[in-house]
Design a protein around this motif. Structure first.
Motif, PDB file in Angstrom:
ATOM      1  N   SER A   3      36.796  34.296  49.124  1.00  9.92           N
ATOM      2  CA  SER A   3      36.098  34.569  50.375  1.00  9.92           C
ATOM      3  C   SER A   3      34.618  34.735  50.098  1.00  9.92           C
ATOM      4  O   SER A   3      34.229  35.559  49.274  1.00  9.92           O
ATOM      5  N   PRO A   4      33.756  33.972  50.790  1.00 13.73           N
ATOM      6  CA  PRO A   4      32.322  34.127  50.577  1.00 13.73           C
ATOM      7  C   PRO A   4      31.736  35.334  51.278  1.00 13.73           C
ATOM      8  O   PRO A   4      30.549  35.618  51.123  1.00 13.73           O
ATOM      9  N   ASP A   5      32.559  36.043  52.065  1.00 13.30           N
ATOM     10  CA  ASP A   5      32.039  37.139  52.878  1.00 13.30           C
ATOM     11  C   ASP A   5      32.437  38.530  52.388  1.00 13.30           C
ATOM     12  O   ASP A   5      31.910  39.521  52.884  1.00 13.30           O
ATOM     13  N   GLN A   6      33.379  38.635  51.443  1.00 17.91           N
ATOM     14  CA  GLN A   6      33.822  39.972  51.070  1.00 17.91           C
ATOM     15  C   GLN A   6      32.787  40.679  50.210  1.00 17.91           C
ATOM     16  O   GLN A   6      32.017  40.050  49.481  1.00 17.91           O
ATOM     17  N   VAL A   7      32.780  42.004  50.321  1.00 14.77           N
ATOM     18  CA  VAL A   7      31.850  42.857  49.581  1.00 14.77           C
ATOM     19  C   VAL A   7      32.689  43.836  48.772  1.00 14.77           C
ATOM     20  O   VAL A   7      33.427  44.651  49.339  1.00 14.77           O
ATOM     21  N   LEU A   8      32.584  43.768  47.440  1.00 15.67           N
ATOM     22  CA  LEU A   8      33.439  44.554  46.562  1.00 15.67           C
ATOM     23  C   LEU A   8      32.632  45.602  45.808  1.00 15.67           C
ATOM     24  O   LEU A   8      31.538  45.325  45.309  1.00 15.67           O
ATOM     25  N   THR A   9      33.187  46.804  45.714  1.00 17.46           N
ATOM     26  CA  THR A   9      32.607  47.823  44.856  1.00 17.46           C
ATOM     27  C   THR A   9      32.824  47.432  43.400  1.00 17.46           C
ATOM     28  O   THR A   9      33.559  46.479  43.093  1.00 17.46           O
ATOM     29  N   ALA A  10      32.217  48.187  42.484  1.00 19.45           N
ATOM     30  CA  ALA A  10      32.386  47.882  41.060  1.00 19.45           C
ATOM     31  C   ALA A  10      33.858  47.951  40.664  1.00 19.45           C
ATOM     32  O   ALA A  10      34.361  47.082  39.937  1.00 19.45           O
TER      33      ALA A  10
END
Length: 465
Positions: A3-10
């Protein structure tokens, strides 16, 4: 599927990489994907200029060795600087593939493009004085600077600066976006940001970048009420409410009324100003959405108008003064799922104090406030966060910095109310409003005023049809 839109924490990014490894992709292969993907971008911006790659001891440094070898093989002059030996097996393998020499300091390194692969994402400790000095020297002595994943010295999950971090021209996120790519103060150091795909699978529970919306023209059989009736509940100070109402008129709703106890001689002819008793006016069954807050005031009369609007039970945007009056008493008997609050930093702090929220950082506080109240929270500012009570979290691409101007928040509130009248969904309305607001700011141009933005909304709207 990635997914080009997901935002993941470390932590989420480590888990995503572990899932790829468990499925059969080696660490070496992931490093090659990341390094070669990043090298494509560096190759373009280098345009034949020499490249200096700073490699740290971890896997970010390993990515740097892959970048360096990829560029060297294409014919660029590449210098690798590594103040420490590789500390992971994958980084050592990547260094062994590098066919050039490795310097330990920045002596003589200058010229075209500097690539920072010292630490990247996942760093939690402060930078050492030596590393700060090295980064500063290399950034200062190159015409263009690129950060791999994140600039070294940026905290992944909250965007804090862990030392003196130079400004970069380009940041290449590896595998997925991270929260720091959208948060101040890190945002001021990133330059342009681009994503390098390494095959990370999409996660249903991950935060995301709110996607560019698609709006539509009214149906052929539409009329002003079916397109949405918006009421802007004003108070003693007319300017802010009028600005919000004019914005709402251009945000897609078919009919906007300014519900005001005072006269508005500057109101445009197309705006209906209703001075009637608020309870009687709100009894109309055709209301689609209300906006309360801009110009409302904070006295007892203002609180009565807020409570009257909330009691109506229609989808409602709360902004400005309404956020200073909001508390558990005001919400008693109200369905919070219909409410969107749009606080700036000071208003968010006030709401957190009122509702007993003690979280650290903008994201944590917005999420906790949404969970505590059931209200959808659009925490606006140079970095804007959208949080819902059901756990959804969205980030937004940076907007023009010219939006730091008086009245632009009222414009955003009006847009949100207009979009809420159309969809009835606070989360969707907020996301659409932010995108429209940002585009209107771009079209209004530098040194804009809030009035300039209102004039640009119709043209901005056309960009999303």
């Amino acid at each position: 599927m990635s997914s080009p839109d997901q935002v993941l924490t470390a932590a989420e990014m480590r888990a995503a990489e572990d899932a790829l490894i468990d499925a059969g992709t080696s660490v070496d292969e992931l490093m090659l994907r990341a390094g070669r993907g990043a090298a494509e971008w560096v190759w373009r911006v280098a345009a034949g200029r020499p490249v200096t790659v700073l490699c740290g001891p971890g896997n970010n440094g390993g990515d740097g060795y892959v970048i360096a070898e990829t560029l060297r093989a294409r014919g660029l002059a590449v210098v690798v600087i590594a103040p420490a030996e590789p500390g992971t097996a994958a980084a050592r393998t990547a260094r062994d593939r590098w066919q050039g020499r490795v310097a330990q300091d920045a002596a003589g390194a200058h010229g075209g493009v500097f690539v920072d692969c010292l630490f990247g994402s996942g760093l939690t400790r402060p930078l050492s004085e030596e590393h700060e000095a090295l980064l500063a020297e290399l950034a200062a002595h190159h015409a263009y600077s690129v950060a791999i994943d994140l600039p070294s010295g940026v905290a992944t999950d909250d965007g804090a600066l862990l030392g003196r971090v130079p400004r970069f021209d380009l940041t290449l996120a590896l595998g997925a976006w991270k929260p720091a790519h959208f948060l101040i103060p890190a945002l001021s150091r990133l330059g342009e940001s681009r994503l390098v795909d390494i095959g990370v699978e999409a996660s249903a529970s991950a935060a995301s970048v709110y996607p560019r919306p698609r709006v539509s023209a009214p149906a052929r059989d539409a009329h002003k009420y079916t397109r949405g009736l918006v009421g802007v509940v004003a108070g003693a100070m007319p300017g802010a409410a009028l600005l919000a109402a004019e914005s709402a008129m251009r945000g897609g709703a078919g009919y906007v009324k300014l519900l005001s106890p005072v006269s508005h001689p500057a109101a445009p002819a197309a705006l209906v100003v209703d001075h009637g008793d608020l309870d009687e006016v709100l009894a109309d069954a055709r209301w689609s959405a209300l906006l309360v807050g801009p110009g409302l005031g904070r006295d007892d009369a203002a609180r009565e108008r807020l409570e009257a609007a909330l009691a109506r039970g229609v989808p409602t945007v709360l902004d400005a003064d309404a956020l200073h009056l909001l508390d558990d008493d005001a919400l008693e008997g109200v369905d919070p799922a219909r409410i969107l609050a749009t606080p700036h930093a000071g208003e968010l702090a006030r709401l957190c104090e009122t509702f007993g929220i003690e979280g650290e950082g903008k994201v944590a506080r917005a999420r906790a406030l949404a969970g505590r109240t059931g209200i959808t929270i659009l925490a606006k500012g140079p970095d804007t966060i959208l949080a819902s009570a059901d756990g959804r979290l969205a980030y937004f691409p940076p907007a023009p910095s010219w939006l730091a101007s008086a009245g632009t928040g009222d414009v955003l509130a009006g847009l949100a109310a207009s979009r809420l009248a159309i969809s009835g969904d606070p989360f969707k309305a907020a996301g659409e409003a932010v995108w429209l607001h940002s585009e209107a700011g771009r079209m209004a141009g530098p040194a804009l005023t809030a009035d300039d933005m209102v004039s640009a909304i119709s043209s901005a709207y056309a960009r999303f049809l």
